[in-house]
Scaffold this motif. Sequence first.
Motif, PDB file in Angstrom:
ATOM      1  N   VAL A  47       0.873  -1.176   0.000  1.00  9.10           N
ATOM      2  CA  VAL A  47       0.000   0.000   0.000  1.00  9.10           C
ATOM      3  C   VAL A  47       0.909   1.224   0.000  1.00  9.10           C
ATOM      4  O   VAL A  47       1.690   1.413   0.927  1.00  9.10           O
ATOM      5  CB  VAL A  47      -0.892   0.019   1.272  1.00  9.10           C
ATOM      6  N   GLU A  68      -8.982  13.743   1.426  1.00 12.59           N
ATOM      7  CA  GLU A  68      -9.997  12.768   1.824  1.00 12.59           C
ATOM      8  C   GLU A  68      -9.404  11.674   2.708  1.00 12.59           C
ATOM      9  O   GLU A  68      -8.196  11.419   2.666  1.00 12.59           O
ATOM     10  CB  GLU A  68     -10.595  12.116   0.570  1.00 12.59           C
ATOM     11  N   SER A  69     -10.291  11.035   3.455  1.00 10.76           N
ATOM     12  CA  SER A  69      -9.868   9.952   4.327  1.00 10.76           C
ATOM     13  C   SER A  69      -9.108   8.887   3.529  1.00 10.76           C
ATOM     14  O   SER A  69      -9.507   8.537   2.419  1.00 10.76           O
ATOM     15  CB  SER A  69     -11.133   9.353   4.961  1.00 10.76           C
ATOM     16  N   GLY A  70      -8.009   8.430   4.075  1.00 15.36           N
ATOM     17  CA  GLY A  70      -7.243   7.359   3.420  1.00 15.36           C
ATOM     18  C   GLY A  70      -6.187   7.863   2.444  1.00 15.36           C
ATOM     19  O   GLY A  70      -5.508   7.071   1.802  1.00 15.36           O
ATOM     20  N   LYS A  73      -2.594  11.096   5.134  1.00 11.14           N
ATOM     21  CA  LYS A  73      -2.236  12.196   6.042  1.00 11.14           C
ATOM     22  C   LYS A  73      -1.599  11.683   7.338  1.00 11.14           C
ATOM     23  O   LYS A  73      -0.529  12.139   7.745  1.00 11.14           O
ATOM     24  CB  LYS A  73      -3.473  13.053   6.388  1.00 11.14           C
ATOM     25  N   SER A  74      -2.288  10.741   8.000  1.00 12.66           N
ATOM     26  CA  SER A  74      -1.765  10.222   9.276  1.00 12.66           C
ATOM     27  C   SER A  74      -0.437   9.522   9.073  1.00 12.66           C
ATOM     28  O   SER A  74       0.491   9.679   9.865  1.00 12.66           O
ATOM     29  CB  SER A  74      -2.727   9.220   9.906  1.00 12.66           C
ATOM     30  N   PRO A 298      -4.644   2.810  -2.860  1.00 12.03           N
ATOM     31  CA  PRO A 298      -3.211   3.154  -2.878  1.00 12.03           C
ATOM     32  C   PRO A 298      -2.328   1.936  -3.127  1.00 12.03           C
ATOM     33  O   PRO A 298      -1.123   2.050  -3.278  1.00 12.03           O
ATOM     34  CB  PRO A 298      -2.970   3.744  -1.485  1.00 12.03           C
TER      35      PRO A 298
HETATM   36  P1  ADP Z   1      -5.616   9.353   6.300  1.00  7.33           P
HETATM   37  O1  ADP Z   1      -4.916   9.762   7.571  1.00  7.33           O
HETATM   38  O2  ADP Z   1      -5.490  10.385   5.216  1.00  7.33           O
HETATM   39  O3  ADP Z   1      -7.025   8.911   6.510  1.00  7.33           O
HETATM   40  P2  ADP Z   1      -3.894   7.007   6.429  1.00  7.33           P
HETATM   41  O4  ADP Z   1      -2.519   7.511   6.469  1.00  7.33           O
HETATM   42  O5  ADP Z   1      -4.509   6.578   7.727  1.00  7.33           O
HETATM   43  O6  ADP Z   1      -4.831   8.073   5.697  1.00  7.33           O
HETATM   44  O7  ADP Z   1      -3.956   5.769   5.429  1.00  7.33           O
HETATM   45  C1  ADP Z   1      -3.414   5.813   4.110  1.00  7.33           C
HETATM   46  C2  ADP Z   1      -3.568   4.440   3.476  1.00  7.33           C
HETATM   47  O8  ADP Z   1      -2.707   3.526   4.145  1.00  7.33           O
HETATM   48  C3  ADP Z   1      -4.972   3.875   3.581  1.00  7.33           C
HETATM   49  O9  ADP Z   1      -5.238   3.159   2.404  1.00  7.33           O
HETATM   50  C4  ADP Z   1      -4.888   2.952   4.760  1.00  7.33           C
HETATM   51  O10 ADP Z   1      -5.813   1.894   4.634  1.00  7.33           O
HETATM   52  C5  ADP Z   1      -3.456   2.449   4.655  1.00  7.33           C
HETATM   53  N1  ADP Z   1      -2.886   2.105   5.970  1.00  7.33           N
HETATM   54  C6  ADP Z   1      -2.786   2.921   7.057  1.00  7.33           C
HETATM   55  N2  ADP Z   1      -2.169   2.289   8.077  1.00  7.33           N
HETATM   56  C7  ADP Z   1      -1.860   1.027   7.607  1.00  7.33           C
HETATM   57  C8  ADP Z   1      -1.212  -0.115   8.172  1.00  7.33           C
HETATM   58  N3  ADP Z   1      -0.733  -0.099   9.421  1.00  7.33           N
HETATM   59  N4  ADP Z   1      -1.099  -1.218   7.396  1.00  7.33           N
HETATM   60  C9  ADP Z   1      -1.547  -1.254   6.121  1.00  7.33           C
HETATM   61  N5  ADP Z   1      -2.158  -0.200   5.534  1.00  7.33           N
HETATM   62  C10 ADP Z   1      -2.325   0.925   6.256  1.00  7.33           C
END
Ligand code: ADP
Length: 470
Positions: A47, A68-70, A73-74, A298
């Motif tokens: 991913v 957007e979510s996903g 950002k985090s 992604p």
């Molecule tokens: P946002 O903060 O914008 O909502 P995230 O950074 O949480 O986005 O997630 C970005 C992508 O990475 C998403 O498709 C999410 O499902 C994936 N993702 C986030 N954390 C993990 C993880 N620990 N393992 C696998 N995929 C992850």
Amino acid sequence: MSQNALETGTAEADVDVDSHQDSDVMVEVRDLRTYYEGDGLFGGTPVKAVDGVSFDIKRGETLGLVGESGCGKSTLGRTLIQLESATGGEIRFDGTDITMLSGTDLKEWRRNAQMVFQDPDSSLNDRMTIGEIVREPLDVHDWKTPRERRQHVKELLDTVGLQREHYYRYPHQFSGGQRQRIGIARTLTLEPEFIVLDEPVSALDVSVQAEVINLLEDLQEEFGLTYLFIAHDLSVVRHICDRVAVMYLGNIMEIGPTEELFSNPANPYTHSLLSAIPEPDPTAHKDRITLQGTPPSPRFPPSGCPFSTRCPARIRPPEYQDLDNELWHQLDTLREVLRERDRTEKSVTDRIRELLGKEPHFGTIDEIYAELFGDQAVPPAVEDVLDDAAELARGGNERAALDLLGAEFGSVCEGHEPDGAAEADDADAEEPVEPDYHVVSPSGRRSLCHRHDSDADYRKPEHVLDDRHR
Ligand code: ADP
């Protein structure tokens, strides 16, 4: 708002907002990638949560991160403070590449960079007193004497608008807003310079959001803090951030000073995102762009521009420049439907269905055509392509149908990344390689879009491909 923000519009920023020599810069991020490795079902396809971003954060500023979510950002925030490991690229804090640190060096550095989480409930341990929670980072770093630690924590409780007596209470005795103040106090214990605020007020009642935002602004001024502020509430971002980065599918699509970006977005994605904000004055004129479909996975990002599969301003091939907007939109929808099916076939549930010997249930290509083009006058040239694609799909080769439609109706947006890929191979480059974004304003605001290659404004009526979306 910091002094830096007020100075952002100066002529020196004209050259490059991310100038390597800028002494105001605290964090330099270059071609940063964070991938989550895939497991067996996807054959190890990772991913690509953060897929090559470059930007700077200036000392004392608040950089907003929206999308957007996903969109990653985090993950980006967590990577900046090394809660996630980068797959590639650099993060330099005051010149040191922290992706290379480990052991005690990393532990030492971590004091400088902290994170406030969205949900104060899950980030506080209900079995510990407030004093223990806030003091814990000091204990971990063996900071001074126990007595001095207690004293420091009580002062911090004061600083964040709580009372010293709260030291001996437990989290469940506090409201959501107070709990977030406790989280903030804990973040401040080691006197960090940089804080990632990950949706810090999203879980709070609207009435207390403003109080916490004000607190964060006061603390920034008092301690000279630098913030990365992650949020989906764009009105909060507009209020608190000096600059904003707009993220889509692991990429930064546009980055620049907040007011400028909000009042005159340069990138079609920024435009779409902003046009979703409700307008306080319903009579006010607003160009509205509604996004079709959902963001691609992604794990399987599209080729070319990351936004190409949903962009309402996607460039048409010259021979279809004059095609009816409605029909063009339906052709886009057809490709989106086929892509969605292609993606769905890769989903876990379908793999399981396959293993169990069951076929995934889809409508036929003829049903889809009837739905999309039943009421449309389709010119013969387009009809020929549609017929060929239908033939392939009927024969079970939807991927080939998709490729055919892509070859015919696709464009530069899908075929190539917006500018800069060529420079990325320049081995002689002295500076770290940056994607060649277009600088779209004298402040150094950057945007990633093929539309900027010509001087065409994508919002001119002839460039907006689906006029129902305006
Ligand atoms: P946002 O903060 O914008 O909502 P995230 O950074 O949480 O986005 O997630 C970005 C992508 O990475 C998403 O498709 C999410 O499902 C994936 N993702 C986030 N954390 C993990 C993880 N620990 N393992 C696998 N995929 C992850």
